[in-house]
Design a protein around this motif. Structure first.
Motif, PDB file in Angstrom:
ATOM      1  N   TRP A 199      49.749  44.830  52.429  1.00  0.00           N
ATOM      2  CA  TRP A 199      48.369  44.704  51.918  1.00  0.00           C
ATOM      3  C   TRP A 199      47.705  43.459  52.478  1.00  0.00           C
ATOM      4  CZ3 TRP A 199      45.847  41.056  48.902  1.00  0.00           C
ATOM      5  CH2 TRP A 199      44.589  41.426  48.430  1.00  0.00           C
ATOM      6  N   LYS A 203      44.360  43.382  54.747  1.00  0.00           N
ATOM      7  CA  LYS A 203      43.133  42.889  54.121  1.00  0.00           C
ATOM      8  C   LYS A 203      42.854  41.407  54.357  1.00  0.00           C
ATOM      9  CE  LYS A 203      42.374  46.893  52.115  1.00  0.00           C
ATOM     10  NZ  LYS A 203      41.228  47.754  52.489  1.00  0.00           N
ATOM     11  N   LYS A 204      43.892  40.602  54.479  1.00  0.00           N
ATOM     12  CA  LYS A 204      43.682  39.156  54.433  1.00  0.00           C
ATOM     13  C   LYS A 204      44.170  38.392  55.659  1.00  0.00           C
ATOM     14  CE  LYS A 204      42.127  39.342  50.194  1.00  0.00           C
ATOM     15  NZ  LYS A 204      40.730  38.985  49.856  1.00  0.00           N
TER      16      LYS A 204
END
Length: 363
Positions: A199, A203-204
């Protein structure tokens, strides 16, 4: 992002941040390794005695210990008896030799007054022979005791071996179950880390705190491939091969879907007008692709050293244009003219439409 598009200070800052990411990952890996290494302590260490029939095994073990002690004592007593036998044999042999010499002398002298001494010497020889026989019997008795003890020990060991074999099978079965439980503990720790890392990567990874994001991703990958995969239960290799097949299918499926989506996006993008495609490209992305001699739009190889190529021959996006002030040929993605320093038309990456340069009027 290409390093050619970064300022010198920004390059060093980014290198320092990568060091921060690696240091952060190393500390996380150390903590994770300590936790994973202590996981087997959750399960109690099992031994053969935990599965053997103790009421039946304990008397056999006691019989083995008793037989061993008896055999050892009989061996020591036999050794002493053999020494005594050797001494008795030596004494008897010496006496017989002395008696033989004396008897030969008596026959020569033929003295009748020595008959009494003859009888005494004969009795002494008989006594020595009796001691020799007694020593032989003592040696034989100790050998018999040792033999009986050895046979009793072997019989008890054979019966104990049957019990231990059954217990060993039960222990191996339980060890496999313990191994599977410990692997489940490791999986329960590492799988959520891998999910969180996925994740974060999706996303980051380009956020402000990307060094910590990448540090955590490195840690999760290490925890999965080093702390989990080597401890996969074997069971003849079936589990390892099955897990390998499942992982390969999942990764391959994801890669195939991602490739098809990428190709679909590229196909749609290449069908859009030049200005729209420029608006979707960031300045750094365009420079990074140009540094690799590929088209920023379609990522196909382009000979950028050819001064006659101003547009991509594959997708048609503009690669070079001319400065509105000095008319020098420059990259269509540069913000300033390399020849005169004039600001270029607002780059598409800035989200503004390009400036329309009016041609010089002629009189």
């Amino acid at each position: 992002m290409s390093s050619k598009s970064l300022r010198l200070s920004e390059k060093w800052f980014r290198r320092g941040l990568w060091v921060v990411a690696l240091v952060f990952a190393s500390f996380l890996i150390g903590l994770g390794s300590t936790i994973v290494g202590d996981l087997p302590r959750v399960e109690r260490t099992l031994t053969l005695d935990d599965f053997i029939d103790r009421p039946a095994a304990e008397p056999l073990r006691q019989a083995i210990r008793t037989s061993q002690r008896t055999e050892q004592e009989a061996t020591r007593e036999r050794e002493q008896a053999e020494l005594a036998l050797l001494a008795a044999q030596q004494a008897s042999r010496t006496s017989r030799e002395t008696f033989g010499n004396w008897l030969a002398t008596r026959r020569v002298t033929a003295q009748p007054d020595q008959d009494t001494e003859l009888i005494a010497r004969t009795k002494a020889l008989d006594a020595l022979k009796a001691k020799e026989n007694e020593a032989e019997r003592a040696v034989g008795a100790q050998r018999q005791i040792a033999l009986d003890a050895r046979q009793a020990r072997q019989s008890a060991q054979e019966k104990l071996a049957v019990l231990e074999e059954a217990a060993r099978k039960a222990l191996e079965a339980e060890n496999r179950r313990v191994e599977l439980r410990v692997f489940a503990y490791r999986l329960a720790l590492t799988l959520p880390l891998l999910v969180v890392a996925g994740w974060l990567f999706a996303k980051k990874r380009k956020s402000t705190w990307w060094p910590f994001v990448w540090g955590f991703i490195f840690f999760a990958l290490f925890a999965f491939f080093v702390e989990l995969v080597p401890y996969l239960p074997s069971y003849g290799g079936y589990v390892r091969y099955a897990v390998g097949i499942v992982l390969t299918v999942l990764v391959g499926r994801y890669a195939i879907i991602a490739l098809n989506r990428y190709l679909a996006r590229q196909k749609v993008a290449e069908a859009q007008p030049d200005t729209v495609r420029r608006n979707e490209l960031s300045y750094d992305t365009a420079l990074a692709r140009l540094a690799k001699s590929v088209c920023p739009g379609c990522e196909r190889p382009v000979d950028l050293k050819n001064t006659e190529i101003d547009f991509c021959p594959h997708c048609g996006i503009g690669l070079f244009d001319h400065c509105r002030a000095c008319k020098a040929r420059k990259s269509a993605f540069s913000r300033f003219c390399h020849a005169c320093g004039t600001v270029a038309a607002s780059p598409p990456s800035e989200g503004q439409p390009p400036l329309q340069v009016q041609p010089a009027s002629t009189t």
